[in-house]
Design a protein around this motif. Structure first.
Motif, PDB file in Angstrom:
ATOM      1  N   LEU A 123       0.633  -1.170  -0.044  1.00  0.00           N
ATOM      2  CA  LEU A 123      -0.073  -0.033   0.001  1.00  0.00           C
ATOM      3  C   LEU A 123       0.705   1.406   0.165  1.00  0.00           C
ATOM      4  CD1 LEU A 123      -2.809  -0.504   2.487  1.00  0.00           C
ATOM      5  CD2 LEU A 123      -3.232   0.016   0.103  1.00  0.00           C
ATOM      6  N   ARG A 167       5.271   5.758  -0.703  1.00  0.00           N
ATOM      7  CA  ARG A 167       4.967   7.154  -0.142  1.00  0.00           C
ATOM      8  C   ARG A 167       5.949   7.431   0.911  1.00  0.00           C
ATOM      9  NH1 ARG A 167       1.262   9.367  -2.269  1.00  0.00           N
ATOM     10  NH2 ARG A 167       2.173   8.255  -3.947  1.00  0.00           N
ATOM     11  N   TYR A 188       3.784  10.692   5.149  1.00  0.00           N
ATOM     12  CA  TYR A 188       2.784   9.903   4.700  1.00  0.00           C
ATOM     13  C   TYR A 188       2.858   8.519   5.022  1.00  0.00           C
ATOM     14  CZ  TYR A 188      -0.543  11.757   1.069  1.00  0.00           C
ATOM     15  OH  TYR A 188      -1.458  12.564   0.544  1.00  0.00           O
ATOM     16  N   MET A 191       1.673   7.966   8.569  1.00  0.00           N
ATOM     17  CA  MET A 191       0.341   7.961   8.953  1.00  0.00           C
ATOM     18  C   MET A 191      -0.406   6.811   8.237  1.00  0.00           C
ATOM     19  SD  MET A 191      -0.953  11.784   7.902  1.00  0.00           S
ATOM     20  CE  MET A 191      -0.325  11.686   6.241  1.00  0.00           C
ATOM     21  N   ILE A 192       0.049   6.135   6.989  1.00  0.00           N
ATOM     22  CA  ILE A 192      -0.610   5.180   6.640  1.00  0.00           C
ATOM     23  C   ILE A 192      -0.308   3.782   7.532  1.00  0.00           C
ATOM     24  CG2 ILE A 192      -0.770   3.495   4.522  1.00  0.00           C
ATOM     25  CD1 ILE A 192      -0.018   5.883   2.746  1.00  0.00           C
ATOM     26  N   ALA A 203      -2.311   3.882  10.450  1.00  0.00           N
ATOM     27  CA  ALA A 203      -3.851   3.706  10.309  1.00  0.00           C
ATOM     28  C   ALA A 203      -3.676   1.935   9.979  1.00  0.00           C
ATOM     29  CB  ALA A 203      -4.289   4.281   9.165  1.00  0.00           C
ATOM     30  N   ILE A 204      -3.014   1.451   9.469  1.00  0.00           N
ATOM     31  CA  ILE A 204      -3.270   0.178   9.007  1.00  0.00           C
ATOM     32  C   ILE A 204      -3.050  -0.724  10.220  1.00  0.00           C
ATOM     33  CG2 ILE A 204      -2.398  -1.986   7.855  1.00  0.00           C
ATOM     34  CD1 ILE A 204      -3.522  -0.039   6.056  1.00  0.00           C
TER      35      ILE A 204
END
Lengths: 304, 333
Positions: free
Chosen positions: B116, B120, B124, B127-128, B131-132
């Motif tokens: 994913l 990035r 970025y 954050m990703i 979140a995951i």
């Protein structure tokens, strides 16, 4: 943050258009809070290149400042203004004394400093206000609901949507029409050049940081009557604000607005149809957007 | 080499440079200290230090060596812990298979996050990955409650190892040495990885990604591998953690775990190999000591962490290496 649902009944549920419309309004109100929060995060990142890991902490401080101000003066609106002003000043103090020292270093150090602040402050709040949640009342003129036919319109949630629209409009006008807004936009693009023009960029950064923190505090202050005000209420909101800006594209105000509204609807409908999945749905939405459009809906090429 | 050196150049170690030799010696000294650790501090604390040290080293593969900011390591550790615990709980398999499953669990999540977000950058990715990891937390908390037991952690029976010889893991001292041997092996494997050309490519990406790309390296592939290795070793740490705790608990998946590993790593020094190991030992020892005196542990750790970032961003071991470097500089150049 789980969306409050009026329809958590046992057994079969009929999906009439009233329920759907109702849930849309709920989602809009929740989305409004996401939008306020995420636009603040986005401004700070765009201008300062700092990922504010303490954003949810300032959201929490906004709610507590609201509680304190209301218990001192008794008026909702005075409390709202006081909360935003006080928390923005705390933010400015943090930026001027600590964060400023780390500009120009690796991107990770300001991020980690904010992270440390996000651990430090909730514990202070626990010490002052205790672990038990505080209650902030709805303002008397916005209590209850108005009825249009069979449709129930909760006044406070309508107010949130209107407030969000007004704030976005004000923000847009501020950025496009005022000279300080223009300087902020220019400094977001090229800080060195703005500095060369003889503008004190360091002060612009402080203003931008205050603006972002003020938006987070506003989100916390208006959310306070709807949610439980507890010291750790901001932790999840930090992550959810991240999700909003990843969906919308980091550094883009329009992206933060659209991302927040989408997320509000997703949470609202998933908590109606499959409450167990409401928290997970936020992140699945983000993953889906990342697969379909890796830089976010409004993300600019090269700004990743 | 130019006369004006910046700190990055001083701390980045080169093959067979004095930094690498110093790190190599420090590694053996620390592992030797590990042999006597359970007689100095309590055995459970010693075990915890070893497990989290492995986790922090794995984390630093990304942060310190490749320059990828991950805030999702709770996901790798938790996936390892749950995968390891679930194969024991539902499959009734032995400890070795459980550890393999834990490594697989961490790797799968790493591949997912890598696919994913590998392209990035910086904030970025942070954050990703966060979140995951939060998604996994909420998945384990409610939709998958049937399999994970949600807030009641998935409890394991007392375990023992029969191959190559019998080890009773409910005995604290045997458990410590079992964990110690595995962690020591994993540390040596990581050292080997980082000393390879691949390891140097990682450092190159951290220092100057564009230049490494211009040299013809496939940046995306190297970064992806770095994420996968990190997930693999984090998963192993998770498997050990489940054995140590006797359960896979939901708090492992909570975002605070990711935050703690970041703090431990930065405390020790991100631009070093053994820094995370030292940082973890100091961090856990202090937490143990301070929590005897105050409930306000988070306030103290938050304040101390902010002070660390402002005053000693290179961490304990990184600062020591920097000082040694300054003393060496007149003769070295």
């Amino acid at each position: 943050m789980p969306a409050p649902s009026y329809f958590e009944k046992e057994g079969v549920m009929e999906l009439s258009w009233e329920i759907i419309l109702m849930q849309v309004i709920m989602g809009l109100a929740l989305g409004a809070i996401y939008v306020l929060l995420a636009s603040g995060l986005s401004i700070i990142f765009g201008l300062l290149d700092v990922l504010n890991f303490a954003h949810g902490t300032f959201y929490m401080l906004g709610a507590y400042a609201m509680f304190t101000a209301i218990s001192l003066c008794g008026n909702f609106w005075v409390g709202l203004v006081a909360a935003v002003v006080i928390v923005s000043l705390i933010g400015a103090l943090f930026e001027m004394t600590l964060l400023k020292r780390l500009y120009g270093t690796d991107q990770i150090y300001p991020l980690l400093l904010c992270f440390g602040l996000g651990i430090f402050i909730p514990d202070i709040v626990k010490m002052i206000f205790g672990l038990i949640g505080k209650v902030v009342d709805y303002p008397s003129m916005l209590q209850g609901a108005s009825f249009v036919g069979n449709l129930i319109l909760p006044k406070y949630r309508i107010f949130l949507v209107v407030l969000m629209a007004l704030v976005l409009l004000a923000l847009y006008l501020f950025m496009k029409k005022t000279s300080i807004g223009m300087i902020i936009r220019a400094a977001t693009r090229d800080r060195l050049m703005v500095n060369c023009l003889g503008i004190n960029v360091s002060r612009v950064w402080t203003v931008g940081f205050m603006l972002g923190i003020g938006l987070a505090a506003l989100a916390g202050a208006v959310a306070a009557p709807m949610v439980q005000t507890i010291p750790n209420m901001g932790d999840e909101m930090t992550v959810e604000a991240f999700v909003v800006v990843v969906i919308g594209g980091l550094g883009s105000l329009g992206g933060a607005a659209l991302g927040g509204l989408i997320l509000g609807q997703v949470v609202s409908f998933v908590s109606l149809l499959a409450p167990d999945w409401s928290n997970v749905s936020i992140f699945l939405t983000m993953a889906l957007i990342l697969v379909l459009r890796p830089r976010g809906l409004f993300g600019e090429e090269g700004r990743d | 080499m130019s006369a004006k050196q910046n700190t990055q150049e001083v701390t980045a170690y080169k093959p067979y440079s004095w930094q690498a030799i110093l790190e190599f010696r420090a590694m053996w000294v620390l592992l030797a200290l590990g042999l006597v650790l359970p007689f100095v501090i309590s055995k459970p604390l010693a075990t915890e230090i070893m497990i989290y040290a492995l986790f922090a080293l794995a984390f630093n593969l990304m942060l310190g060596h490749t320059g990828i900011i991950s805030f999702g390591h709770a996901g790798y550790l938790g996936a390892g812990a749950y995968a390891g615990a679930m194969v024991v709980y539902y499959g009734g398999v032995g400890v070795w298979v459980s550890l393999l499953a834990a490594m697989a669990g961490g790797t799968v999540i790493a591949v997912l996050i890598g696919l994913l977000a590998v392209k990035r950058k910086g904030a970025y990715f942070a954050m990703i990955s966060l979140a995951i990891a939060q998604m996994l937390y909420f998945l384990a908390l409610s939709p998958f409650k049937r399999w994970t037991d949600g807030e009641d952690s998935l409890k394991l029976p007392p375990l023992s190892v029969d191959f190559p010889f019998h080890i009773d893991l409910s005995d604290q001292l045997s458990l410590y040495y079992f964990v110690f041997v595995i962690v020591a092996l994993a540390v040596l494997v990581q050292w080997r990885i980082l000393s390879s050309p691949f390891g140097h490519a990682l450092k190159g990406i951290r220092e100057n990604e564009d230049r490494i790309r211009a040299c013809g390296f496939n940046i995306t592939r190297i970064k992806f591998l770095s994420i996968v290795y990190s997930g693999l070793f984090s998963g192993l740490a998770g498997g050990l953690l489940a054995i140590y705790l006797g359960a896979a608990s939901i708090t492992i998946l909570f975002w605070m775990t990711s935050g703690i590993v970041v703090m431990q790593t930065v405390l020790g020094g991100t631009h070093t190999f053994m820094g995370p190991f030292i940082g973890t030992a100091v961090f856990l020892y202090l937490r143990n000591a301070i929590s005897n005196y105050t409930d306000r542990w988070e306030m103290w750790v938050g304040a101390m962490f902010m002070a660390l970032i402002l005053l000693f961003p290179e961490g304990i071991w990184g600062t020591v290496m920097q000082k040694i470097g300054e003393r060496r500089r007149p003769s070295a150049s």
